[in-house]
Design an enzyme around this catalytic site. Structure first.
Site, PDB file in Angstrom:
ATOM      1  N   LYS A  44      21.677 -14.021  44.010  1.00 56.32           N
ATOM      2  CA  LYS A  44      21.682 -14.130  45.473  1.00 56.32           C
ATOM      3  C   LYS A  44      23.060 -14.479  46.043  1.00 56.32           C
ATOM      4  O   LYS A  44      23.364 -14.122  47.180  1.00 56.32           O
ATOM      5  CB  LYS A  44      20.640 -15.152  45.931  1.00 56.32           C
ATOM      6  N   GLY A  66      17.575 -28.547  43.365  1.00 57.35           N
ATOM      7  CA  GLY A  66      18.260 -27.330  42.952  1.00 57.35           C
ATOM      8  C   GLY A  66      19.349 -26.946  43.929  1.00 57.35           C
ATOM      9  O   GLY A  66      19.315 -27.331  45.106  1.00 57.35           O
ATOM     10  N   GLY A 107      20.910 -20.020  44.962  1.00 57.87           N
ATOM     11  CA  GLY A 107      20.912 -19.240  46.191  1.00 57.87           C
ATOM     12  C   GLY A 107      19.762 -19.556  47.126  1.00 57.87           C
ATOM     13  O   GLY A 107      19.946 -19.633  48.349  1.00 57.87           O
ATOM     14  N   ALA A 108      18.560 -19.765  46.589  1.00 57.71           N
ATOM     15  CA  ALA A 108      17.396 -20.058  47.435  1.00 57.71           C
ATOM     16  C   ALA A 108      17.558 -21.401  48.141  1.00 57.71           C
ATOM     17  O   ALA A 108      17.094 -21.578  49.273  1.00 57.71           O
ATOM     18  CB  ALA A 108      16.125 -20.052  46.602  1.00 57.71           C
ATOM     19  N   SER A 111       7.716 -10.522  38.239  1.00 55.50           N
ATOM     20  CA  SER A 111       8.047 -10.429  39.659  1.00 55.50           C
ATOM     21  C   SER A 111       6.834 -10.108  40.528  1.00 55.50           C
ATOM     22  O   SER A 111       5.950  -9.348  40.156  1.00 55.50           O
ATOM     23  CB  SER A 111       9.109  -9.342  39.861  1.00 55.50           C
ATOM     24  N   PHE A 112       6.849 -10.668  41.710  1.00 52.02           N
ATOM     25  CA  PHE A 112       5.825 -10.450  42.734  1.00 52.02           C
ATOM     26  C   PHE A 112       6.061  -9.141  43.491  1.00 52.02           C
ATOM     27  O   PHE A 112       5.132  -8.483  43.941  1.00 52.02           O
ATOM     28  CB  PHE A 112       5.893 -11.666  43.673  1.00 52.02           C
ATOM     29  N   SER A 113       7.326  -8.752  43.644  1.00 50.85           N
ATOM     30  CA  SER A 113       7.696  -7.741  44.631  1.00 50.85           C
ATOM     31  C   SER A 113       7.079  -6.372  44.397  1.00 50.85           C
ATOM     32  O   SER A 113       6.567  -5.749  45.322  1.00 50.85           O
ATOM     33  CB  SER A 113       9.216  -7.602  44.686  1.00 50.85           C
ATOM     34  N   ASN A 139      19.263 -11.990  49.939  1.00 48.71           N
ATOM     35  CA  ASN A 139      18.085 -11.575  49.157  1.00 48.71           C
ATOM     36  C   ASN A 139      17.572 -10.191  49.566  1.00 48.71           C
ATOM     37  O   ASN A 139      16.600  -9.708  49.006  1.00 48.71           O
ATOM     38  CB  ASN A 139      16.958 -12.612  49.254  1.00 48.71           C
TER      39      ASN A 139
END
Length: 244
Positions: free
Chosen positions: A64, A124, A127-128, A14-16, A85
């Protein structure tokens, strides 16, 4: 300490956490912590909230949409998009937001020429993808979903059989996790040989920096961009929500 964090599964790359930890350091922000909370099952969400008592959470794949029944309220954007999100905990209530739409819109506007007139394909249907669709609608860019299931829009098989579809849709957005580290060789199954210098590819994946989807597009002369700027924009919007 005011607790923030990310829920999803898995969260290894993860980036967060690194982003917010560095933000707190660089901006001398005290009194906040940011942790990863991998949930194998969304049913564990209430238990997590009791144990951690967070001020706010980010939500990523695959929750999400699945998180919505567990929330007390949705803001207008999250309700229209149908995906969340960001969660804010306020006055004993959980409120869902969607900052993916904002982040994607800012990022895509910097990739596209101002005068472009083209349709878009959204690869796709998770959710995104809903936030991407909402942003494209706001930008008045007609778009279609692409998946393995015909009832959701176009299929990958259709695009392989009718490559003219790629000529009519010069903006292509990958909202799937295909190509994410460590499985960096994966990419959506479209006929890349029909892409050209007139195409624009935006990959929501940011790790690796240049995905196989982007590389295949670049080989045909397409302009490409990864998901890093979108992530930064949506993260900053989340921070604004948590502190408003």
């Amino acid at each position: 300490m005011k607790a923030l964090g990310l829920i999803g599964y898995p969260l290894k790359h993860s980036f967060s956490k690194s982003y917010f930890t560095e933000k707190f350091r660089k901006e001398s922000i005290k009194g906040f912590s940011y942790e990863l909370f991998p949930l194998e099952n969304i049913a564990s969400f209430p238990e997590l909230c009791k144990a951690q008592n967070p001020m706010g959470l980010n939500v990523t794949i695959p929750y999400k949409e699945k998180i919505i029944p567990y929330l007390d309220e949705l803001d207008s954007y999250a309700r229209k998009i149908g995906a969340v999100n960001v969660i804010k905990f306020q006055n004993g209530k959980t409120i869902g937001y969607n900052t993916d739409c904002h982040g994607f819109k800012v990022s895509l506007q910097k990739l596209l020429p101002q005068a472009i007139k083209s349709n878009a394909l959204i690869l796709g249907t998770g959710g995104a993808s809903k936030a991407v669709k909402f942003a494209l609608d706001e930008m008045k860019i007609p778009s279609k979903f692409v998946s393995r299931h015909a009832e959701k829009g176009l299929t990958y098989e259709e695009i392989r059989k009718v490559p003219e579809i790629l000529r009519e849709n010069r903006i292509i957005i990958n909202t799937t996790p295909l190509g994410t580290f460590p499985e960096i060789e994966n990419k959506p199954d479209i006929p890349y040989e029909y892409l050209s210098t007139n195409h624009f590819l935006h990959d929501l994946v940011y790790n690796p920096e240049e995905t196989s989807f982007m590389k295949a597009g670049k080989m045909q002369g397409a302009k490409v961009k990864n998901g890093y700027e979108m992530l930064v924009e949506q993260a900053e919007k989340a921070w604004e929500i948590w502190n408003s």
